[in-house]
Write an enzyme that holds these catalytic residues in place. Structure first.
Site, PDB file in Angstrom:
ATOM      1  N   ASP A  24    -110.438 -81.935  52.090  1.00 41.45           N
ATOM      2  CA  ASP A  24    -111.539 -82.455  51.262  1.00 41.45           C
ATOM      3  C   ASP A  24    -112.833 -81.684  51.453  1.00 41.45           C
ATOM      4  OD1 ASP A  24    -109.775 -84.399  50.382  1.00 41.45           O
ATOM      5  OD2 ASP A  24    -110.342 -85.807  51.956  1.00 41.45           O
ATOM      6  N   HIS A  66    -107.878 -82.688  44.494  1.00 41.12           N
ATOM      7  CA  HIS A  66    -108.949 -81.703  44.332  1.00 41.12           C
ATOM      8  C   HIS A  66    -109.799 -82.106  43.134  1.00 41.12           C
ATOM      9  CE1 HIS A  66    -106.238 -78.588  46.554  1.00 41.12           C
ATOM     10  NE2 HIS A  66    -106.590 -79.608  47.310  1.00 41.12           N
TER      11      HIS A  66
HETATM   12  P1  GDP Z   1    -110.825 -80.791  48.121  1.00 42.15           P
HETATM   13  O1  GDP Z   1    -109.666 -81.664  48.404  1.00 42.15           O
HETATM   14  O2  GDP Z   1    -111.087 -79.805  49.206  1.00 42.15           O
HETATM   15  O3  GDP Z   1    -110.741 -80.137  46.764  1.00 42.15           O
HETATM   16  O4  GDP Z   1    -112.110 -81.743  48.090  1.00 42.15           O
HETATM   17  P2  GDP Z   1    -112.218 -83.174  47.351  1.00 42.15           P
HETATM   18  O5  GDP Z   1    -112.325 -82.920  45.895  1.00 42.15           O
HETATM   19  O6  GDP Z   1    -111.160 -84.092  47.821  1.00 42.15           O
HETATM   20  O7  GDP Z   1    -113.569 -83.709  47.960  1.00 42.15           O
HETATM   21  C1  GDP Z   1    -114.784 -83.028  47.803  1.00 42.15           C
HETATM   22  C2  GDP Z   1    -115.758 -83.955  47.057  1.00 42.15           C
HETATM   23  O8  GDP Z   1    -117.052 -83.402  47.116  1.00 42.15           O
HETATM   24  C3  GDP Z   1    -115.462 -84.099  45.574  1.00 42.15           C
HETATM   25  O9  GDP Z   1    -115.871 -85.364  45.147  1.00 42.15           O
HETATM   26  C4  GDP Z   1    -116.299 -83.004  44.938  1.00 42.15           C
HETATM   27  O10 GDP Z   1    -116.660 -83.307  43.587  1.00 42.15           O
HETATM   28  C5  GDP Z   1    -117.515 -83.053  45.822  1.00 42.15           C
HETATM   29  N1  GDP Z   1    -118.220 -81.770  46.011  1.00 42.15           N
HETATM   30  C6  GDP Z   1    -117.706 -80.526  46.168  1.00 42.15           C
HETATM   31  N2  GDP Z   1    -118.684 -79.633  46.451  1.00 42.15           N
HETATM   32  C7  GDP Z   1    -119.837 -80.339  46.460  1.00 42.15           C
HETATM   33  C8  GDP Z   1    -121.202 -79.994  46.745  1.00 42.15           C
HETATM   34  O11 GDP Z   1    -121.545 -78.860  47.052  1.00 42.15           O
HETATM   35  N3  GDP Z   1    -122.128 -81.024  46.689  1.00 42.15           N
HETATM   36  C9  GDP Z   1    -121.770 -82.311  46.379  1.00 42.15           C
HETATM   37  N4  GDP Z   1    -122.708 -83.242  46.359  1.00 42.15           N
HETATM   38  N5  GDP Z   1    -120.494 -82.651  46.118  1.00 42.15           N
HETATM   39  C10 GDP Z   1    -119.547 -81.684  46.177  1.00 42.15           C
HETATM   40  P1  IMO Z   2    -106.863 -82.097  50.159  1.00 37.60           P
HETATM   41  O1  IMO Z   2    -106.044 -80.955  49.612  1.00 37.60           O
HETATM   42  C1  IMO Z   2    -107.589 -84.984  53.377  1.00 37.60           C
HETATM   43  C2  IMO Z   2    -104.072 -86.163  55.745  1.00 37.60           C
HETATM   44  C3  IMO Z   2    -103.786 -87.641  55.565  1.00 37.60           C
HETATM   45  C4  IMO Z   2    -103.182 -87.938  56.920  1.00 37.60           C
HETATM   46  C5  IMO Z   2    -102.383 -86.682  57.224  1.00 37.60           C
HETATM   47  C6  IMO Z   2    -100.893 -86.773  56.883  1.00 37.60           C
HETATM   48  O2  IMO Z   2    -107.379 -83.016  49.127  1.00 37.60           O
HETATM   49  O3  IMO Z   2    -107.905 -81.554  51.090  1.00 37.60           O
HETATM   50  P2  IMO Z   2     -99.569 -86.770  54.596  1.00 37.60           P
HETATM   51  O4  IMO Z   2     -99.580 -87.720  53.441  1.00 37.60           O
HETATM   52  O5  IMO Z   2     -99.925 -85.375  54.220  1.00 37.60           O
HETATM   53  O6  IMO Z   2     -98.290 -86.821  55.365  1.00 37.60           O
HETATM   54  O7  IMO Z   2    -100.716 -87.314  55.595  1.00 37.60           O
HETATM   55  O8  IMO Z   2    -102.958 -85.655  56.452  1.00 37.60           O
HETATM   56  N1  IMO Z   2    -104.196 -85.397  54.479  1.00 37.60           N
HETATM   57  C7  IMO Z   2    -105.360 -85.112  53.881  1.00 37.60           C
HETATM   58  N2  IMO Z   2    -106.621 -85.473  54.199  1.00 37.60           N
HETATM   59  N3  IMO Z   2    -107.345 -84.192  52.315  1.00 37.60           N
HETATM   60  C8  IMO Z   2    -106.085 -83.807  51.996  1.00 37.60           C
HETATM   61  O9  IMO Z   2    -105.801 -82.929  51.022  1.00 37.60           O
HETATM   62  C9  IMO Z   2    -105.019 -84.303  52.792  1.00 37.60           C
HETATM   63  N4  IMO Z   2    -103.690 -84.135  52.754  1.00 37.60           N
HETATM   64  C10 IMO Z   2    -103.203 -84.804  53.796  1.00 37.60           C
HETATM   65  O10 IMO Z   2    -104.945 -88.380  55.322  1.00 37.60           O
HETATM   66  O11 IMO Z   2    -104.194 -88.050  57.892  1.00 37.60           O
HETATM   67 MG    MG Z   3    -109.210 -83.695  48.537  1.00 33.52          MG
END
Ligand code: GDP
Ligand code: IMO
Ligand code: MG
Length: 431
Positions: A13, A41
């Site tokens: 994340d 994502h």
């Molecule tokens: P990922 O799994 O690595 O793609 O990340 P996620 O999408 O799960 O979580 C990142 C969150 O932060 C999302 O809600 C994005 O829209 C948000 N986000 C990403 N970059 C930025 C940033 O630079 N500033 C802010 N405020 N939000 C961001």
């Molecule tokens: P993105 O791509 C955050 C974490 C789960 C749990 C552990 C194992 O959005 O960054 P699983 O279901 O994979 O067997 O769970 O891994 N986990 C993540 N946490 N972002 C993710 O993906 C994750 N993918 C798995 O929360 O702790």
């Molecule tokens: Mg994510």
């Protein structure tokens, strides 16, 4: 550079989706190479929010080819739903813009049932998985009883394999996990739909990518999860079941080592993790709650509140080394506005000794005290910044220190969720 991978340097994340979406403008092909729909994502484009779980984050750009590689595990029903949603937005509608590796393994309803029942039995010792069956699907792949999309071609033999698997899984679900079994009839019917809907996309994606690279196409590899969730180098057993490192591109997309020219590491300006496991820089209490609320730190896959912590340079150094990170994209700098002082973990204290490096697996066994360095914060809104010079001096100082401590140059800075809310210092495709 023409082949670039984006990987998370923390516990997932980090904002990989947003950065992949941004870079996809300069790429021809975007590829997922590991993980499944445990990834979530988020992209914010034209004021609208999209959450992609399986389809690569190039999908919102017209004409880009999105590829799901052989190293992934794919829940076919979840994929069909995601594709339908994207098609509804007019995305990936042109022929040949979506390709699915025939060799990718399927995540079945029995994998989900096993994942959830096991977690429920573990109670307080649970890993905190997403419950999407990812671990059990990778287990079957390694146990050589997994079902691949290629197997759908001979549906009779596929159904027999499915029935054999299900008989064994149902015994395990009922007798050991005390959970409800999965019906074979319902599942076989569902798989007929899967075959009809997904067969047109099946492809030898490894050969396709090899040819595309030979022709000079620009390829972006989208990592899922994060380095600390890597099965080998993460905080085992609180990890996911795939390799999340840049090196997984080669096996997971079927390319030769050396194919990759640059690795962009994504780091939040602070740290988060979802689920159980060690988290040395975790911030509890009001400050943690404030960052969670302001950063919208609730899992996009499961809605769970994310745990919050200070930036941990020990971990980003390890991630930089393990992935060969060329540049760092620091995201969510905007969320730190108004927090003063800011802390960065520079090393750990273990049994009274300072450690600059700790194998992430050992974080589980050691009692760790983070050693912090404090930096002054800033009060100005940073969300409109589009160049480093637009940032307050203390924000620039904070970034400089993150870069020094991580041993990597900063290539991008995120100051908002929208695609354009980014300071681009060095775009690997234009380098
Ligand atoms: P990922 O799994 O690595 O793609 O990340 P996620 O999408 O799960 O979580 C990142 C969150 O932060 C999302 O809600 C994005 O829209 C948000 N986000 C990403 N970059 C930025 C940033 O630079 N500033 C802010 N405020 N939000 C961001
Ligand atoms: P993105 O791509 C955050 C974490 C789960 C749990 C552990 C194992 O959005 O960054 P699983 O279901 O994979 O067997 O769970 O891994 N986990 C993540 N946490 N972002 C993710 O993906 C994750 N993918 C798995 O929360 O702790
Ligand atoms: Mg994510």
């Amino acid at each position: 550079m023409k082949t670039v991978a984006v990987v998370g340097t923390q516990w997932g994340d980090e904002g990989k989706g947003k950065i992949v979406d941004l870079l996809a403008a300069d790429a021809d092909i975007v590829v997922r190479f590991q993980g499944g729909n445990n990834a979530a994502h988020t992209l914010v484009v034209g004021g609208e929010k999209f959450i992609l779980r399986l389809v690569p984050a190039g999908a919102l750009h017209e004409g880009k080819v999105c590829v799901i590689g052989n190293g992934t595990v794919v829940d076919p029903i979840a994929l069909i739903e995601e594709l339908d949603k994207l098609h509804g937005h007019g995305c990936l509608t042109s022929d040949g813009t979506f390709k699915l590796a025939a060799g990718a393994h399927m995540v079945m309803p029995y994998h989900r049932a096993i994942d959830r029942a096991r977690e429920a039995r573990l109670g307080g010792r649970a890993i905190g998985t997403t419950g999407f069956g990812i671990g059990p699907a990778y287990e079957d792949k390694m146990a050589r009883c997994g079902l691949r999309f290629a197997d759908l071609a001979d549906f009779k033999s596929f159904s027999e394999k499915l029935a054999r698997n299900l008989a064994e899984k149902n015994l395990y679900l009922k007798a050991v996990l005390k959970a409800k079994p999965v019906s074979v009839e319902g599942l076989t019917e569902q798989m007929k739909t899967v075959r009809r809907r997904l067969t047109p996309y099946l492809c030898d994606t490894a050969a396709y990518l090899d040819e595309a690279i030979a022709k000079g196409r620009r390829v972006l590899f989208e990592g899922a999860h994060g380095t600390m969730l890597d099965i080998d180098h993460g905080t085992y057993p609180f990890v996911t079941s795939s390799s999340c490192l840049a090196s997984a591109v080669f096996a997971g997309a079927g390319l030769a080592p050396g194919t990759l020219e640059a690795v962009l590491g994504i780091s939040k300006a602070y740290t988060t993790r979802v689920g159980g496991g060690p988290f040395p820089t975790e911030i509890k209490g009001r400050l943690g709650d404030r960052l969670r609320t302001e950063g919208g730190e609730f899992g996009s896959a499961t809605g769970r509140p994310r745990r919050i912590g200070w930036f941990d340079a020990v971990l980003t150094r390890q991630a930089a080394r393990l992935n060969g990170v060329w540049g760092l994209a620091v995201t969510k700098l905007d969320i730190l506005t108004g927090i003063d002082p800011l802390k960065i973990c520079v090393a750990y204290e273990i049994k009274g000794r300072r450690c600059d490096r700790v194998p992430p697996g050992d974080l589980v066994t050691h009692k760790i005290k983070p050693i912090y360095e404090e930096l002054p914060g800033w009060r100005e809104d940073t969300s409109q910044a589009r160049a480093l010079g637009d940032l307050p001096a203390n924000a620039r100082r904070y970034l400089r220190r993150l870069s020094e401590l991580s041993g990597v140059e900063i290539a991008m800075v995120g100051v908002g969720a929208a695609r354009e809310a980014t300071i681009v210092l060095n775009n690997p495709f234009l380098n």
